[in-house]
Scaffold this motif. Structure first.
Motif, short mmCIF file in Angstrom:
data_model
loop_
_atom_site.label_atom_id
_atom_site.label_comp_id
_atom_site.label_asym_id
_atom_site.label_seq_id
_atom_site.Cartn_x
_atom_site.Cartn_y
_atom_site.Cartn_z
N LEU A 124 -11.43 -10.29 11.74
CA LEU A 124 -10.11 -9.78 12.09
C LEU A 124 -9.25 -9.55 10.85
O LEU A 124 -8.45 -8.62 10.80
CB LEU A 124 -9.40 -10.76 13.04
CG LEU A 124 -9.98 -10.84 14.46
CD1 LEU A 124 -9.32 -11.97 15.24
CD2 LEU A 124 -9.77 -9.51 15.19
N ARG A 125 -9.42 -10.41 9.86
CA ARG A 125 -8.67 -10.24 8.60
C ARG A 125 -9.03 -8.91 7.95
O ARG A 125 -8.20 -8.25 7.33
CB ARG A 125 -9.00 -11.40 7.67
CG ARG A 125 -8.48 -11.30 6.25
CD ARG A 125 -7.00 -11.52 6.14
NE ARG A 125 -6.60 -11.70 4.75
CZ ARG A 125 -5.36 -11.62 4.31
NH1 ARG A 125 -4.39 -11.37 5.15
NH2 ARG A 125 -5.08 -11.79 3.04
N GLU A 126 -10.32 -8.50 8.08
CA GLU A 126 -10.77 -7.23 7.53
C GLU A 126 -10.21 -6.05 8.30
O GLU A 126 -9.98 -4.99 7.74
CB GLU A 126 -12.30 -7.16 7.57
CG GLU A 126 -13.01 -7.83 6.42
CD GLU A 126 -12.99 -6.95 5.19
OE1 GLU A 126 -13.86 -6.07 5.04
OE2 GLU A 126 -12.06 -7.11 4.38
N THR A 127 -9.98 -6.25 9.60
CA THR A 127 -9.62 -5.13 10.48
C THR A 127 -8.12 -4.92 10.60
O THR A 127 -7.63 -3.79 10.54
CB THR A 127 -10.21 -5.37 11.88
OG1 THR A 127 -11.62 -5.58 11.77
CG2 THR A 127 -9.96 -4.16 12.77
N ARG A 144 -0.79 -13.52 9.32
CA ARG A 144 -0.92 -14.68 10.22
C ARG A 144 -2.35 -15.20 10.18
O ARG A 144 -2.59 -16.42 10.20
CB ARG A 144 -0.56 -14.23 11.63
CG ARG A 144 -0.73 -15.33 12.69
CD ARG A 144 0.45 -16.27 12.72
NE ARG A 144 0.20 -17.39 13.62
CZ ARG A 144 0.25 -17.31 14.96
NH1 ARG A 144 0.55 -16.15 15.54
NH2 ARG A 144 0.03 -18.38 15.68
N ILE A 145 -3.32 -14.31 10.11
CA ILE A 145 -4.72 -14.74 10.04
C ILE A 145 -4.99 -15.50 8.75
O ILE A 145 -5.69 -16.52 8.73
CB ILE A 145 -5.66 -13.52 10.15
CG1 ILE A 145 -5.57 -12.92 11.55
CG2 ILE A 145 -7.10 -13.91 9.85
CD1 ILE A 145 -6.28 -11.60 11.69
N ASN A 147 -13.86 -11.24 1.86
CA ASN A 147 -13.34 -10.69 3.11
C ASN A 147 -11.99 -11.33 3.48
O ASN A 147 -11.13 -10.67 4.06
CB ASN A 147 -14.33 -10.92 4.24
CG ASN A 147 -15.61 -10.12 4.05
OD1 ASN A 147 -15.62 -9.10 3.37
ND2 ASN A 147 -16.70 -10.60 4.62
N ALA A 148 -11.85 -12.62 3.14
CA ALA A 148 -10.61 -13.32 3.49
C ALA A 148 -9.44 -12.84 2.64
O ALA A 148 -8.32 -12.68 3.12
CB ALA A 148 -10.79 -14.82 3.32
N ARG A 208 -16.00 -9.02 -8.02
CA ARG A 208 -15.63 -8.10 -6.93
C ARG A 208 -14.68 -8.77 -5.95
O ARG A 208 -13.68 -8.17 -5.52
CB ARG A 208 -16.89 -7.64 -6.19
CG ARG A 208 -17.78 -6.71 -7.01
CD ARG A 208 -19.08 -6.48 -6.30
NE ARG A 208 -19.93 -5.51 -6.98
CZ ARG A 208 -21.25 -5.53 -6.95
NH1 ARG A 208 -21.89 -6.48 -6.28
NH2 ARG A 208 -21.95 -4.60 -7.59
N ALA A 209 -14.99 -10.02 -5.58
CA ALA A 209 -14.13 -10.73 -4.63
C ALA A 209 -12.76 -10.99 -5.23
O ALA A 209 -11.74 -10.89 -4.53
CB ALA A 209 -14.80 -12.05 -4.25
N ALA A 210 -12.71 -11.30 -6.52
CA ALA A 210 -11.42 -11.54 -7.18
C ALA A 210 -10.57 -10.27 -7.18
O ALA A 210 -9.35 -10.33 -6.99
CB ALA A 210 -11.65 -12.04 -8.61
#
Length: 394
Positions: A110-113, A121-122, A156-157, A183-185
């Motif tokens: 959901l955080r991605e979407t 909030r997520i 993703n978060a 990449r994540a950073a």
């Protein structure tokens, strides 16, 4: 489908072995001569058949159980998604206790979407239930596969508080972890709203990438993934004490690709950089930005005659930004370049100049002294026939 194909392939071996085992068994128990040799052969064939049966049973059972397990997990994930949507909409209470893995996965999806306040909030829920802290711990410790999964989940978060953990992961001795963390950073940096924290995070990420000497392609991807934070990251990469050529290329290409006009003046000094690849990147950025200061026009004109082919290719693309008479003359001259790629780039640049460029192509097709230049001009005009007809009809 996999189970059917695998069972068929094994059966092709198991059935003949079973027949051979039966035949040998009748021979061994029916005769006394050669009984010992027959027993050895029977044991070898029988054990091979048993091994095939065991492997077949195990693989098919594993596949069946895995499919059932995945279906059950998908159903639980879907249930959690519905539950979280209810929480976000105010129609359902927040769950109590520790979240099961499917609950965390649903939140990450959901955080991605979602965007806006619901996404914020997520992020708050992920931190409150300890999911971020658990993922940070998994990213630092454990087996490689588990660490990579945790880094991807943090990517993703995109929780700003996890940025320092991801930047530290760039320093990891394992290149897979280092690249995944970079990449994540970058994705996490894009969600940092505070400008001071964003600049500080960009500086830390830039130092980590330089220390690990990440290749051009990875640095370029990191710049693109940082989205709105790309300006902070590019500024720090360009102002590094002793930046590597791959880093400069990635930063300059990011300026051109993202069309960051605020860096238009900063690109100009790199037009004379000693590294050919950096110079080419600067020429690409100038062409993409559509900005060429008067003081740099001579540099582009000089690059049109460079010894390196790919420098001339990018110089031709930038030459269309010269004053119109100069652009037409120099691009017409490059139609006779020794490299086919430069000739093609010159023809495309003339086409981009509109009617004046097309007219110059027509003159070059008739009057240019170089046969290859005439051929290229004719080819470019043939490629534009449809556009020319539309223009005339219009």
């Amino acid at each position: 489908m996999f189970a059917a194909i695998f069972a068929f392939a094994i059966s092709l071996e198991a059935i003949p072995l079973a027949f051979l085992t039966w035949t040998l068994a009748k021979g061994v128990f029916g005769r006394s001569v050669g009984a010992r040799l027959g027993s050895v052969l029977l044991g070898a064939v029988g054990s091979a058949a048993a091994a095939l049966l065991l492997v077949t049973t195990y693989v098919l059972a594993y596949q069946h159980m895995s499919a059932r397990h995945e279906r059950a997990r998908a159903e639980r994930r879907q249930a959690w998604v519905s539950r979280w949507l209810g929480v976000l909409g105010g129609s359902a209470p927040e769950p109590a206790g520790i979240l099961e893995p499917e609950g965390v996965e649903a939140l990450l999806a959901l955080r991605e979407t979602l965007r806006g306040s619901e996404s914020s909030r997520i992020a708050e829920l992920l931190e409150r239930y300890g999911a971020v802290r658990a993922l940070e711990h998994s990213a630092k410790h454990g087996r490689l596969a588990g660490r990579l999964d945790a880094v991807v989940a943090l990517s993703n978060a995109r929780i700003p508080s996890a940025l320092s953990t991801l930047v530290n992961g760039v320093y990891d001795s394992n290149q897979l972890i280092s690249v995944a963390s970079a990449r994540a950073a970058a994705r996490t940096l894009a969600r940092v709203d505070d400008l001071f924290d964003r600049d500080r995070g960009a500086a830390a990420l830039a130092r980590a990438m330089e220390a690990q000497e990440l290749p051009y392609g990875i640095v370029e991807e990191v710049v693109a993934l940082s989205e709105e934070a790309a300006t902070s990251l590019i500024a720090i990469l360009l102002l590094h004490d002793r930046p590597r050529a791959p880093t400069l290329r990635a930063a300059i290409d990011g300026i051109g690709r993202l069309k960051l006009l605020i860096f238009a003046e900063e690109v100009v000094p790199f037009l004379t950089h000693p590294d050919d690849e950096v110079r080419a990147a600067a020429l690409r950025a100038v062409s993409r930005l559509g900005f060429l200061p008067v003081s740099s026009q001579g540099i582009v004109i000089s690059a049109l005659g460079d010894d390196v082919d790919f420098i001339r290719i990018h110089a031709v693309a930038a030459a269309r930004l010269l004053p119109r008479p100069q652009a037409l003359a120099f691009l017409s001259d490059r139609l006779g370049d020794s490299s086919w790629w430069v000739r093609r780039a010159a023809a495309d640049a003339l086409v981009s100049l509109g009617p004046a460029g097309l007219a110059q192509l027509g003159r070059s097709a008739r009057e240019h002294t170089d046969r290859f230049a005439r051929d290229m001009a004719e080819q470019a005009l043939r490629d534009q026939i449809a556009n020319l007809v539309r223009a005339v009809v219009g």
